[in-house]
Write a protein that holds these residues in place. Structure first.
Motif, short mmCIF file in Angstrom:
data_model
loop_
_atom_site.label_atom_id
_atom_site.label_comp_id
_atom_site.label_asym_id
_atom_site.label_seq_id
_atom_site.Cartn_x
_atom_site.Cartn_y
_atom_site.Cartn_z
N SER A 120 -25.61 17.32 10.89
CA SER A 120 -24.25 17.85 10.73
C SER A 120 -24.28 19.35 10.46
O SER A 120 -25.28 19.89 9.97
N LEU A 121 -23.18 20.01 10.77
CA LEU A 121 -23.13 21.46 10.85
C LEU A 121 -21.84 21.99 10.23
O LEU A 121 -20.76 21.42 10.44
N PHE A 122 -21.94 23.08 9.47
CA PHE A 122 -20.77 23.70 8.85
C PHE A 122 -20.88 25.21 9.09
O PHE A 122 -21.86 25.83 8.71
N ARG A 163 -21.58 17.99 2.29
CA ARG A 163 -23.05 18.01 2.32
C ARG A 163 -23.61 18.10 3.75
O ARG A 163 -24.34 17.23 4.22
N PRO A 164 -23.32 19.18 4.48
CA PRO A 164 -23.85 19.31 5.85
C PRO A 164 -25.37 19.47 5.85
O PRO A 164 -25.96 19.95 4.88
N ASP A 165 -25.97 19.07 6.95
CA ASP A 165 -27.42 19.26 7.10
C ASP A 165 -27.77 20.72 7.34
O ASP A 165 -28.89 21.13 7.03
N LEU A 166 -26.84 21.49 7.91
CA LEU A 166 -27.08 22.91 8.16
C LEU A 166 -25.79 23.68 7.94
O LEU A 166 -24.74 23.32 8.48
N THR A 167 -25.86 24.74 7.14
CA THR A 167 -24.71 25.60 6.87
C THR A 167 -25.00 26.99 7.40
O THR A 167 -26.01 27.59 7.03
N VAL A 168 -24.13 27.49 8.27
CA VAL A 168 -24.28 28.82 8.85
C VAL A 168 -23.35 29.75 8.08
O VAL A 168 -22.14 29.55 8.07
N TRP A 210 -28.72 32.32 8.38
CA TRP A 210 -28.03 33.60 8.26
C TRP A 210 -27.26 33.89 9.54
O TRP A 210 -27.83 34.05 10.61
N ALA A 211 -25.95 34.00 9.42
CA ALA A 211 -25.11 34.20 10.60
C ALA A 211 -25.38 35.52 11.29
O ALA A 211 -25.27 35.62 12.53
#
Length: 428
Positions: free
Chosen positions: A299-301, A367-372, A390-391
């Motif tokens: 999952s992604l945020f 609780r995303p697996d990856l946060t940008v 890091w965006a």
């Protein structure tokens, strides 16, 4: 010929309700764009009218060595300027005279506004007109704002290119205009693909030199390569140019659809298109697949940062098998991002603007697996056990078109892989 792409979702996000956030923001200022623009425009100089903080930001971000002579600098606003005790325009004119006399290679000079110059209401637009008239025809003086008060960092490039558009020569020629700064190696790849398709003449904005500035008119067709160029897009349309709407060239699918939209505009046959794109498409798919093994099902945020978020979410969900929880973007230009939103399956929260505390709360809840996110948020979130990306790397790293598709996927897979390794080591 079939493009052999996954079918679009039954319902995309173009018409989805947008959560509009207006609160505390965590972004870089628009001065950051000078770092890549000064490398791209070889006879331009960017003079920031700002504080010592502005100068430190640029020197730190660019990594400029002490003995180098870069093509950017800062006209420092001192206390007497801020207090209105000095004639800031006279001082600016003196600094510009000194700069031009020392650097005869300058053909384009940009007066770049900052937070301090905007607070004291220094009219840099009028200053640019005055100085341009004084130094014509040798030097053209422009102005744009890089202030971070109301904008995000990629809007610095947008404001810069928009300031150039009114001065471009008029033309009735039918030409393709690529708009947006790309690393030279990536730009060369794009031009090579278009040339192989028989599409031309192709012009580029920003041009490498002032003498290469493209013309614009009613027969100009525009292909954007960056999603954050809303102001430039509007300025070109007002000059009569027509925008070719397409997904942005991130990943194999985005690049193929971007090229196909241009190919259709210029009457390229399906057989020719397949002949030119088949091999690089295959390489891109293979490269993306390696990273997608790690990303599939995750999952992604996206926090709002660069305006690349909807296009990247489309790439990660459709080509890498991820699920988007929230796709935040500083500004949502549906006319530019509509084709990407059409391919982004309905489901994620689409948010525009930022209220950072509320968005952090949603990250903790989902609780995303990856946060940008930006640099200022990444370390605190990592300390809470979140995996972050890091965006800003997505802007400074070559990520467009087929040959960079695997690198783009790798930017997202590496933090996920790193977290998995750390967890295994902790368990042992």
């Amino acid at each position: 010929m079939s493009l052999d792409l996954p079918p679009p979702p039954a319902r995309g996000c173009r018409n989805a309700d947008v959560l509009k956030e207006r609160g505390q923001r965590e972004v870089f200022c628009g001065l950051t764009g000078i770092i890549w623009l000064h490398r791209k425009m070889q006879d331009a100089f960017f003079l920031v009218v700002g504080s010592r903080t502005c100068a430190h930001l640029l020197q730190s971000a660019a990594g400029v060595m002490i003995f180098a002579e870069p093509r950017f600098g800062t006209a420092i606003l001192e206390e007497k300027d801020l207090a209105g005790l000095a004639d800031a325009n006279a001082e600016l004119d003196r600094e510009v005279e000194r700069l031009i006399s020392r650097r005869p290679d300058i053909k384009q000079l940009f007066l770049v506004g900052s937070c301090p110059s905007e607070v004291i209401k220094l009219d840099l637009h009028r200053a640019a007109e005055r100085l341009s008239a004084r130094h014509a025809p040798d030097v053209r003086v422009y102005n744009f704002t890089g202030s971070g008060i109301e904008t995000t960092f990629t809007q610095g490039e947008d404001a810069c290119l928009a300031s150039i558009v009114p001065t471009l020569p008029a033309t009735d020629k039918r030409e393709l205009l690529l708009v947006g700064a790309l690393p030279d190696v990536v730009e060369d790849q794009a031009l090579s693909l278009l040339s192989a398709l028989g599409i031309g003449p192709v012009r580029v904005l920003p041009a490498h030199h002032a003498a290469e500035a493209p013309g614009v008119g009613p027969n100009t067709v525009v292909a954007l390569v960056q999603p954050f160029l809303g102001e430039t897009h509007g300025a070109l349309v007002r000059r009569g140019a027509r925008h070719i709407a397409a997904p942005f060239p991130f990943g194999e699918e985005g690049t193929t659809l971007w090229l196909k939209a241009i190919a259709d505009e210029f009457g390229v046959s399906a057989a020719k298109f397949d002949e030119v794109t088949a091999a690089p498409r295959a390489r891109a798919r293979k490269a993306v697949a390696a990273a997608a093994e790690v990303l599939k099902g995750k999952s992604l945020f996206f926090f709002p940062d660069s305006q690349l978020e909807p296009s990247l979410a489309r790439f990660l969900t459709r080509e890498c098998g991820m699920t988007a929880i929230e796709v935040g973007t500083p500004f949502l230009h549906r006319g530019i991002l509509g084709p990407d939103l059409d391919l982004l399956a309905e489901g994620p929260v689409i948010s525009e603007g930022q209220d950072v505390e509320r968005q952090i709360d949603r990250v903790r809840e989902t609780r995303p697996d990856l946060t940008v996110c930006g640099l200022g948020l990444a370390n605190p979130l990592e300390a809470e056990g979140f995996t972050t990306k890091w965006a800003i790397e997505l802007v400074f790293t070559p990520v467009h078109f087929y040959e960079q598709a695997g690198d783009l996927a790798g930017l997202f897979s590496r933090p996920v892989r790193r977290r998995a390794i750390l967890r295994r080591e902790a368990a042992e």
